[in-house]
Design a protein around this motif. Structure first.
Motif, PDB file in Angstrom:
ATOM      1  N   ASP A 504       0.615  -1.058  -0.079  1.00 39.23           N
ATOM      2  CA  ASP A 504       0.151   0.009  -0.137  1.00 39.23           C
ATOM      3  C   ASP A 504       0.862   1.484  -0.056  1.00 39.23           C
ATOM      4  O   ASP A 504       0.497   1.995  -0.594  1.00 39.23           O
ATOM      5  CB  ASP A 504      -1.027   0.096   1.328  1.00 39.23           C
ATOM      6  CG  ASP A 504      -1.859   1.215   1.211  1.00 39.23           C
ATOM      7  OD1 ASP A 504      -2.711   1.086   0.492  1.00 39.23           O
ATOM      8  OD2 ASP A 504      -1.637   1.986   1.932  1.00 39.23           O
ATOM      9  N   GLY A 505       2.129   1.169   0.684  1.00 35.40           N
ATOM     10  CA  GLY A 505       2.771   2.394   0.742  1.00 35.40           C
ATOM     11  C   GLY A 505       3.493   2.676  -0.701  1.00 35.40           C
ATOM     12  O   GLY A 505       3.762   4.008  -1.012  1.00 35.40           O
ATOM     13  N   SER A 506       3.914   1.717  -1.322  1.00 37.08           N
ATOM     14  CA  SER A 506       4.378   1.897  -2.637  1.00 37.08           C
ATOM     15  C   SER A 506       3.211   2.695  -3.685  1.00 37.08           C
ATOM     16  O   SER A 506       3.696   3.750  -4.326  1.00 37.08           O
ATOM     17  CB  SER A 506       4.825   0.657  -3.334  1.00 37.08           C
ATOM     18  OG  SER A 506       5.775   0.005  -2.494  1.00 37.08           O
ATOM     19  N   VAL A 507       2.025   2.050  -3.440  1.00 40.85           N
ATOM     20  CA  VAL A 507       0.889   2.803  -4.395  1.00 40.85           C
ATOM     21  C   VAL A 507       0.578   4.433  -3.719  1.00 40.85           C
ATOM     22  O   VAL A 507       0.600   5.204  -4.759  1.00 40.85           O
ATOM     23  CB  VAL A 507      -0.439   1.778  -4.315  1.00 40.85           C
ATOM     24  CG1 VAL A 507      -1.481   2.541  -5.113  1.00 40.85           C
ATOM     25  CG2 VAL A 507      -0.232   0.393  -4.998  1.00 40.85           C
ATOM     26  N   GLU A 508       0.670   4.454  -2.568  1.00 42.53           N
ATOM     27  CA  GLU A 508       0.697   5.726  -2.032  1.00 42.53           C
ATOM     28  C   GLU A 508       1.687   6.472  -2.593  1.00 42.53           C
ATOM     29  O   GLU A 508       1.398   7.860  -2.798  1.00 42.53           O
ATOM     30  CB  GLU A 508       0.558   5.766  -0.497  1.00 42.53           C
ATOM     31  CG  GLU A 508       0.422   7.014   0.201  1.00 42.53           C
ATOM     32  CD  GLU A 508       0.408   6.924   1.767  1.00 42.53           C
ATOM     33  OE1 GLU A 508       0.075   7.979   2.564  1.00 42.53           O
ATOM     34  OE2 GLU A 508       1.181   6.039   2.103  1.00 42.53           O
ATOM     35  N   ALA A 509       2.853   6.302  -2.556  1.00 40.88           N
ATOM     36  CA  ALA A 509       4.125   6.974  -3.128  1.00 40.88           C
ATOM     37  C   ALA A 509       3.758   7.624  -4.476  1.00 40.88           C
ATOM     38  O   ALA A 509       4.018   8.632  -4.917  1.00 40.88           O
ATOM     39  CB  ALA A 509       5.201   6.315  -2.888  1.00 40.88           C
ATOM     40  N   ILE A 510       3.289   6.667  -5.357  1.00 43.23           N
ATOM     41  CA  ILE A 510       3.207   6.788  -6.952  1.00 43.23           C
ATOM     42  C   ILE A 510       2.053   7.821  -6.888  1.00 43.23           C
ATOM     43  O   ILE A 510       2.086   8.795  -7.921  1.00 43.23           O
ATOM     44  CB  ILE A 510       3.040   5.497  -7.424  1.00 43.23           C
ATOM     45  CG1 ILE A 510       4.136   4.581  -7.411  1.00 43.23           C
ATOM     46  CG2 ILE A 510       2.835   5.809  -9.022  1.00 43.23           C
ATOM     47  CD1 ILE A 510       3.894   3.466  -8.073  1.00 43.23           C
ATOM     48  N   LEU A 511       0.826   7.651  -6.111  1.00 42.69           N
ATOM     49  CA  LEU A 511      -0.120   8.532  -6.260  1.00 42.69           C
ATOM     50  C   LEU A 511       0.320   9.983  -5.642  1.00 42.69           C
ATOM     51  O   LEU A 511      -0.151  11.102  -6.286  1.00 42.69           O
ATOM     52  CB  LEU A 511      -1.318   8.100  -5.521  1.00 42.69           C
ATOM     53  CG  LEU A 511      -2.102   6.547  -5.990  1.00 42.69           C
ATOM     54  CD1 LEU A 511      -3.147   6.364  -4.990  1.00 42.69           C
ATOM     55  CD2 LEU A 511      -2.581   6.949  -7.386  1.00 42.69           C
ATOM     56  N   ASN A 512       1.172   9.930  -4.896  1.00 51.33           N
ATOM     57  CA  ASN A 512       1.533  11.511  -4.415  1.00 51.33           C
ATOM     58  C   ASN A 512       2.518  12.095  -5.521  1.00 51.33           C
ATOM     59  O   ASN A 512       2.273  13.162  -5.668  1.00 51.33           O
ATOM     60  CB  ASN A 512       2.194  11.192  -3.164  1.00 51.33           C
ATOM     61  CG  ASN A 512       1.468  10.907  -1.997  1.00 51.33           C
ATOM     62  OD1 ASN A 512       0.453  11.047  -1.735  1.00 51.33           O
ATOM     63  ND2 ASN A 512       2.362  10.252  -0.986  1.00 51.33           N
ATOM     64  N   ILE A 513       2.857  11.028  -6.327  1.00 51.61           N
ATOM     65  CA  ILE A 513       3.794  11.928  -7.362  1.00 51.61           C
ATOM     66  C   ILE A 513       2.867  12.409  -8.277  1.00 51.61           C
ATOM     67  O   ILE A 513       3.050  13.563  -8.694  1.00 51.61           O
ATOM     68  CB  ILE A 513       4.767  10.776  -7.973  1.00 51.61           C
ATOM     69  CG1 ILE A 513       5.899  10.419  -6.973  1.00 51.61           C
ATOM     70  CG2 ILE A 513       5.468  11.430  -9.173  1.00 51.61           C
ATOM     71  CD1 ILE A 513       6.843   9.198  -7.272  1.00 51.61           C
ATOM     72  N   LEU A 514       1.893  11.721  -8.774  1.00 54.96           N
ATOM     73  CA  LEU A 514       0.809  12.095  -9.601  1.00 54.96           C
ATOM     74  C   LEU A 514       0.086  13.264  -9.124  1.00 54.96           C
ATOM     75  O   LEU A 514      -0.445  14.100 -10.063  1.00 54.96           O
ATOM     76  CB  LEU A 514      -0.237  11.163 -10.166  1.00 54.96           C
ATOM     77  CG  LEU A 514       0.390   9.695 -10.740  1.00 54.96           C
ATOM     78  CD1 LEU A 514      -0.593   8.547 -10.648  1.00 54.96           C
ATOM     79  CD2 LEU A 514       1.275  10.019 -12.187  1.00 54.96           C
ATOM     80  N   ASP A 515      -0.029  13.325  -7.770  1.00 50.59           N
ATOM     81  CA  ASP A 515      -0.888  14.632  -7.594  1.00 50.59           C
ATOM     82  C   ASP A 515      -0.079  15.863  -7.825  1.00 50.59           C
ATOM     83  O   ASP A 515      -0.530  16.995  -7.652  1.00 50.59           O
ATOM     84  CB  ASP A 515      -1.030  14.374  -5.924  1.00 50.59           C
ATOM     85  CG  ASP A 515      -2.306  13.238  -5.517  1.00 50.59           C
ATOM     86  OD1 ASP A 515      -2.855  12.991  -6.305  1.00 50.59           O
ATOM     87  OD2 ASP A 515      -2.141  12.854  -4.532  1.00 50.59           O
ATOM     88  N   SER A 516       1.231  15.775  -7.850  1.00 51.99           N
ATOM     89  CA  SER A 516       1.921  17.041  -8.246  1.00 51.99           C
ATOM     90  C   SER A 516       2.059  17.415  -9.724  1.00 51.99           C
ATOM     91  O   SER A 516       2.873  18.382  -9.919  1.00 51.99           O
ATOM     92  CB  SER A 516       3.571  16.678  -7.799  1.00 51.99           C
ATOM     93  OG  SER A 516       4.230  15.625  -8.533  1.00 51.99           O
ATOM     94  N   TYR A 517       1.312  16.616 -10.316  1.00 56.86           N
ATOM     95  CA  TYR A 517       1.110  16.966 -11.819  1.00 56.86           C
ATOM     96  C   TYR A 517       0.376  18.271 -12.157  1.00 56.86           C
ATOM     97  O   TYR A 517      -0.743  18.451 -11.435  1.00 56.86           O
ATOM     98  CB  TYR A 517       0.549  15.818 -12.627  1.00 56.86           C
ATOM     99  CG  TYR A 517       0.506  16.031 -14.029  1.00 56.86           C
ATOM    100  CD1 TYR A 517       1.497  16.008 -14.840  1.00 56.86           C
ATOM    101  CD2 TYR A 517      -0.945  16.097 -14.547  1.00 56.86           C
ATOM    102  CE1 TYR A 517       1.214  16.133 -16.172  1.00 56.86           C
ATOM    103  CE2 TYR A 517      -1.272  16.218 -15.999  1.00 56.86           C
ATOM    104  CZ  TYR A 517       0.082  16.367 -16.767  1.00 56.86           C
ATOM    105  OH  TYR A 517      -0.203  16.550 -18.055  1.00 56.86           O
TER     106      TYR A 517
END
Length: 604
Positions: A504-517
């Protein structure tokens, strides 16, 4: 007249002379009707005599007409009243004509008083009733909460929870590797930690310490924040040859925000260009004052690769833990926090849990977020089954119905039925909150639409409603009528993504990256699905439907999913290193954007 009167007198004498003969003449012999009936027939046939009552005729019954019922409320607008009556606004205007109301001053958004609302409904041949104000019945809060603070007499000493934090490639995992005599670095892809790990280490002196190893990459900011929030002591690892970097500063901020004491481990002191004093001076600029500069932060010069001064670091950690006098209640219901969450093929949803209060045993019923578990198995960091786990112990819990999110609080309840009640309550509360957010968004859209509507009709506001209607007709009659099926598709660039990860933490990290788009105006980015586990055929079909791409981190794809993706041309990106996944995602987004054309005039 004389002839008629003589005929009537002769007829009367004949009736009085032979009434039986006259009865036979009026009523045939075969009829069994009594003489009274003949008298009635005579009465009906004869002229109405004065003094006799006229026979009552049955009144005609009019069929009952059911009037349309209209729900009304206080301060209704013309448009809302027309909608309630299933009419248009012109009908309301016509109903108010020839009244004291100035119809020319009305528009669809004008508010009517109670008197005129009733007048319009009555004139329209309808009946009204007041709208019932629905009062929602208050539900009983079925959530579960933490227990109140324990009695000091029931507290027992517990091992400290220490989080190792710092910049990427500064030697955090190597330090932990040397402490527990293992080879964790060789297991990590690319030599960097991409998960948050929890380990119970027994030091040579006999003390036990639970270490949390957090990733240092910039993408895992949320993991570092979660590690700092559940810890007792933070060991900040800084490379002596590299100095203070971005993630070092972020780790300092997380530790200060969580109000956690800190120990600085200046690593890689065995290197040629190492300068530990420069590291300490750089930390001064960020309010981290070491003891030799008059502060209270211990700074230990270590070499994780060679094992230099590791004993001093462990002694400093144990001494700080003794000063803090860490204690917990080992009895009662369990309280803890989820460090990491994943899905295992053989075990199902598995979580790494840190117990903070109570003793976790097999058979306990736990609630975390919107899911619950009946504990079937407990495993330590080495994969060995254990029977119980006390405070400050990190264990893997098997038995969850669904994989909860990392960072959720674990609370023990008395039964499975109670756990279902808690999960149902939390789910309904989340739905209610989501509904309120959607309603607020709808109201905002309505206000925007109303503003645009008023702006569009502002030029006709000085006209009466009849002239306004004619003006709007002439203004719109030349506009082409476009059916919904004939509307052109939006040609704006879009990109759909499906994100899959191992935890879950890896998915959360990727989603946080996408939020910065921040280029949504040029190319819209949509995450249509995300989850943990390997890439399945349904993921490929979903990506094909939305013409999207699949990005998977540290997971594989089944053979059927790979064949299906190749057959339908669905991009499937499998990565084991986080920054490579981010780089490929940036490249794909850049390929969809329009090229920027610039003209540089060199000379004329």
């Amino acid at each position: 007249m004389l002839v008629m009167s003589s005929v009537v007198r002769a007829a009367r004498r004949l009736v009085h002379a032979d009434s039986v003969l006259f009865h036979g003449f009026l009523c045939p012999p075969q009829s069994s009707a009594p003489l009274l009936r003949c008298g009635q027939n005579r009465k009906l046939a004869s002229k109405q005599v004065k003094g006799h009552k006229k026979e009552q005729r049955s009144p005609k019954v009019k069929p009952k007409v059911d009037k349309q019922e209209v729900e009304i409320s206080q301060r209704m607008t013309v448009s809302s009243l027309a909608a309630a009556m299933n009419r248009d606004c012109d009908h309301v205007f016509e109903a108010l004509m020839n009244t004291a109301m100035d119809v020319d001053s009305l528009d669809p958004d004008s508010v009517l008083s109670e008197k005129w609302i009733k007048e319009v409904v009555t004139r329209s041949g309808m009946k009204f009733r007041w709208t019932n104000l629905s009062t929602s019945r208050e539900r009983t809060n079925r959530d579960v909460h933490m227990r109140p603070p324990a009695d000091p007499s029931s507290l027992k000493p517990r091992p400290p929870v220490v989080t190792i934090m710092g910049h990427v490639d500064h030697g955090k995992t190597t330090l932990l590797d040397s402490l527990r005599k293992s080879q964790l670095v060789s297991m990590e892809a690319g030599g960097i930690t991409q998960h948050i790990g929890a380990f119970l280490v027994q030091l040579p002196s006999g003390e036990k310490v639970t270490f949390l190893d957090t990733p240092g990459h910039a993408a895992f900011s949320s993991m570092r924040a979660r590690g700092a929030s559940v810890t007792d002591i933070v060991i900040l690892v800084v490379a002596a040859d590299d100095g203070v970097m971005n993630q070092t500063l972020e780790s300092i901020q997380h530790a200060k925000r969580a109000n956690v004491p800190m120990i600085v481990a200046v690593n890689k002191c065995d290197k040629l260009h190492a300068d530990p004093q420069r590291v300490k001076r750089e930390l001064l600029a960020h309010d981290v004052v070491c003891e030799e500069f008059g502060g209270d932060v211990q700074a230990i010069h270590v070499s994780a690769l060679k094992g230099d001064n590791l004993r001093l670091l462990t002694e400093a950690t144990v001494a700080l833990a003794e000063v803090m006098e860490l204690k917990a209640e080992p009895s009662g219901y369990v309280e803890g926090v989820i460090i990491e969450s994943r899905t295992d093929k053989g075990k199902g949803p598995v979580t790494t849990a840190l117990v903070q209060r109570g003793t976790l045993k097999r058979g306990c019923v736990l609630v975390a977020g919107k899911t619950w578990a009946k504990v079937r198995l407990l495993f330590d960091e080495n994969g060995q089954a254990v029977k119980e786990a006390g405070p400050s112990c990190a264990v893997e819990v098997v038995g969850w119905k669904e994989a909860p999110s990392a960072g959720e609080v674990i609370l023990e309840v008395e039964s499975e039925q109670r756990a279902r009640e808690v999960v149902t309550w939390r789910s309904s509360e989340e739905e209610q909150q989501k509904m309120e957010e959607e309603l607020s968004a709808i109201e905002l859209k309505q206000q925007q639409h109303l503003q645009s509507y008023r702006k569009e009709r502002a030029e006709f506001s000085h006209l009466s409603w009849r002239k306004r209607k004619v003006a709007l007709y002439h203004a719109n009659k030349n506009k082409p009528l476009v059916k919904p099926s004939e509307k052109t598709q939006d040609e704006k660039l879009q990109m759909a993504l499906i994100i899959k990860g191992d935890v879950d933490g890896s998915v959360e990290a990727i989603l946080n990256i996408l939020d910065s788009y921040d280029a949504q105006q040029q190319c819209e980015l949509h995450v249509i699905h995300f989850g943990i586990g390997e890439v399945s055929e349904s993921d490929v079909k979903l990506a094909e439907t939305f013409a999207g791409s699949i990005y998977a981190f540290n997971v594989t794809a089944s053979r059927a999913a790979l064949q299906l993706a190749a057959r339908h041309g669905v991009p499937l990106r499998l990565h084991t290193i986080i920054y490579r996944l981010v780089d490929e995602l940036k490249d794909e987004l850049s390929g969809k954007l329009q090229p920027l054309r610039s003209q540089n005039v060199i000379g004329e």
